[in-house]
Design a protein around this motif. Structure first.
Motif, PDB file in Angstrom:
ATOM      1  N   GLY A  37      25.099  49.556  26.430  1.00 14.23           N
ATOM      2  CA  GLY A  37      24.691  50.472  25.228  1.00 14.23           C
ATOM      3  C   GLY A  37      24.699  49.729  23.963  1.00 14.23           C
ATOM      4  O   GLY A  37      25.954  49.477  23.513  1.00 14.23           O
ATOM      5  N   VAL A  38      23.686  49.517  23.237  1.00 12.63           N
ATOM      6  CA  VAL A  38      23.653  48.917  21.950  1.00 12.63           C
ATOM      7  C   VAL A  38      23.400  49.917  20.743  1.00 12.63           C
ATOM      8  O   VAL A  38      22.360  50.461  21.010  1.00 12.63           O
ATOM      9  N   ALA A  39      24.350  50.101  19.975  1.00  9.93           N
ATOM     10  CA  ALA A  39      24.022  50.957  18.716  1.00  9.93           C
ATOM     11  C   ALA A  39      23.368  50.220  17.591  1.00  9.93           C
ATOM     12  O   ALA A  39      24.000  49.028  17.276  1.00  9.93           O
ATOM     13  N   MET A  40      22.665  50.797  16.897  1.00 10.15           N
ATOM     14  CA  MET A  40      22.085  50.005  15.571  1.00 10.15           C
ATOM     15  C   MET A  40      23.228  50.045  14.449  1.00 10.15           C
ATOM     16  O   MET A  40      23.865  50.871  14.322  1.00 10.15           O
ATOM     17  N   GLY A  41      23.179  49.087  13.423  1.00  9.38           N
ATOM     18  CA  GLY A  41      24.067  49.301  12.580  1.00  9.38           C
ATOM     19  C   GLY A  41      23.754  50.462  11.608  1.00  9.38           C
ATOM     20  O   GLY A  41      25.146  50.828  10.794  1.00  9.38           O
ATOM     21  N   ASN A  42      22.625  50.786  11.415  1.00  8.93           N
ATOM     22  CA  ASN A  42      22.266  52.237  10.893  1.00  8.93           C
ATOM     23  C   ASN A  42      22.779  53.204  11.463  1.00  8.93           C
ATOM     24  O   ASN A  42      22.261  54.350  11.139  1.00  8.93           O
ATOM     25  N   GLY A  43      23.257  53.369  12.470  1.00 12.86           N
ATOM     26  CA  GLY A  43      23.263  54.288  13.562  1.00 12.86           C
ATOM     27  C   GLY A  43      24.353  55.523  13.346  1.00 12.86           C
ATOM     28  O   GLY A  43      25.455  55.034  12.322  1.00 12.86           O
ATOM     29  N   HIS A  44      24.490  56.611  13.866  1.00 12.90           N
ATOM     30  CA  HIS A  44      25.535  57.617  13.814  1.00 12.90           C
ATOM     31  C   HIS A  44      26.813  56.848  14.000  1.00 12.90           C
ATOM     32  O   HIS A  44      27.053  56.396  15.086  1.00 12.90           O
ATOM     33  N   PRO A  45      27.874  57.375  13.656  1.00 14.21           N
ATOM     34  CA  PRO A  45      29.319  56.978  14.030  1.00 14.21           C
ATOM     35  C   PRO A  45      29.459  57.400  15.378  1.00 14.21           C
ATOM     36  O   PRO A  45      30.346  56.278  15.797  1.00 14.21           O
ATOM     37  N   LYS A  46      29.088  58.351  15.783  1.00 22.40           N
ATOM     38  CA  LYS A  46      29.508  58.835  17.166  1.00 22.40           C
ATOM     39  C   LYS A  46      28.906  57.681  18.134  1.00 22.40           C
ATOM     40  O   LYS A  46      29.563  57.527  19.141  1.00 22.40           O
ATOM     41  N   THR A  47      27.641  57.533  17.757  1.00 21.02           N
ATOM     42  CA  THR A  47      26.672  56.475  18.738  1.00 21.02           C
ATOM     43  C   THR A  47      27.476  55.141  18.763  1.00 21.02           C
ATOM     44  O   THR A  47      27.650  54.415  19.571  1.00 21.02           O
ATOM     45  N   LYS A  48      27.979  54.784  17.397  1.00 19.14           N
ATOM     46  CA  LYS A  48      28.567  53.463  17.285  1.00 19.14           C
ATOM     47  C   LYS A  48      29.755  53.277  18.183  1.00 19.14           C
ATOM     48  O   LYS A  48      30.128  52.432  18.959  1.00 19.14           O
ATOM     49  N   ASP A  49      30.519  54.455  18.103  1.00 16.56           N
ATOM     50  CA  ASP A  49      31.982  54.560  18.819  1.00 16.56           C
ATOM     51  C   ASP A  49      31.683  54.582  20.475  1.00 16.56           C
ATOM     52  O   ASP A  49      32.617  53.632  21.090  1.00 16.56           O
ATOM     53  N   ILE A  50      30.686  54.980  20.719  1.00 19.99           N
ATOM     54  CA  ILE A  50      30.326  55.033  22.231  1.00 19.99           C
ATOM     55  C   ILE A  50      29.684  53.550  22.716  1.00 19.99           C
ATOM     56  O   ILE A  50      29.881  53.741  23.835  1.00 19.99           O
ATOM     57  N   ALA A  51      29.161  52.946  22.140  1.00 17.44           N
ATOM     58  CA  ALA A  51      28.489  51.707  22.419  1.00 17.44           C
ATOM     59  C   ALA A  51      29.344  50.620  22.904  1.00 17.44           C
ATOM     60  O   ALA A  51      30.484  50.447  22.715  1.00 17.44           O
TER      61      ALA A  51
END
Length: 257
Positions: A219-233
């Motif tokens: 799973g790859v999260a974008m740098g502009n992503g939501h904190p929850k999405t970044k945390d799980i990536a």
């Protein structure tokens, strides 16, 4: 070995700064497909919206639309569908007809709204869209409702035991079948193309992408992503307007330097 990559659209490959998909991403997608890596869209958007945005100007190998509620193969044939359940559909249609608040109805190849106010216009502008036409319920299958209102309690007070609300923007909600999300679409496409989950990668930025990033092999999260999405990536790349998709594909050695 990665055999399938799932891309969210808004904020992941489609920039609301440039209102387009960059030429670099388009070339990268072609490069991936030339290496027999399937490229899929996994988005909350409908077919009509993607077509209007110009996203469908290039071919993909499959489409998980409306948060995985309608899944199409590369030829746009339906391989999975999960419309709103009958009771919930009736409740939402009544709210639509009574104009409790602005509600968009999304069918297989149609999208329309009960009425438009300033709140709707502001949100649509922010996502490079225009409000759909105003119309009456057609009686066809509905795969997703969208509620645009500052009166959040009014949305949650509806009797919708078989649906779930996905808050994807300030005071904007997708309403879909309770037993589906983007992971449902990923599973349908993986089954169809005989790809195992550990052979998949998913890119996303929104909170509604978190389950997708957790579900995929990588799973790859974008740098502009939501904190929850970044945390799980598994990996956080640069923002969309800083070539984040390209950087991640190079990091995982899926495209050349």
């Amino acid at each position: 070995m990665i055999k399938g990559i799932f891309f969210d659209v808004d904020g992941t490959i489609f920039s609301h700064k440039t209102h387009t998909i960059s030429s670099a991403i388009k070339e990268a997608i072609k490069d991936l497909q030339s290496k027999d890596i399937k490229v899929f869209l996994a988005t909350g958007r409908s077919y009509n919206e993607l077509e209007t945005m110009g996203v469908l100007d290039m071919p993909y190998d499959g489409y998980a639309l409306m948060n995985g509620q309608l899944v199409l193969n590369r030829d746009f044939d339906v391989i999975y569908e999960n419309p709103i359940e009958k009771h919930d559909n009736e409740v939402l249609v009544k709210a639509f007809e009574d104009k409790l608040f602005p509600i968009i109805i999304i069918e297989k190849k149609d999208i329309y709204i009960n009425y438009v106010d300033e709140h709707v216009i502001n949100i649509e502008n922010s996502i490079s869209s225009k409000p759909p036409r105003i119309d009456h319920y057609s009686g066809n299958k509905v795969y997703q409702f969208m509620a645009y209102t500052k009166n959040i309690k009014a949305v949650y007070s509806l009797d919708l035991p078989n649906s779930k609300l996905i808050n994807w923007f300030d005071e904007a909600f997708d309403i879909i079948n309770a037993n589906g999300d983007k992971t449902t679409g990923i599973k349908a496409l993986c089954d169809y193309y005989d790809i195992s989950l550990d052979e998949t990668m998913a890119f996303g930025d929104g909170e509604n992408d978190a389950t997708m990033l957790e579900y995929a092999g990588i799973g790859v999260a974008m740098g502009n992503g939501h904190p929850k999405t970044k945390d799980i990536a598994d990996y956080v790349t640069d923002g969309i307007d800083d070539d984040g998709v390209i950087s991640a594909l190079k990091h995982f050695k899926l495209i050349g330097e």
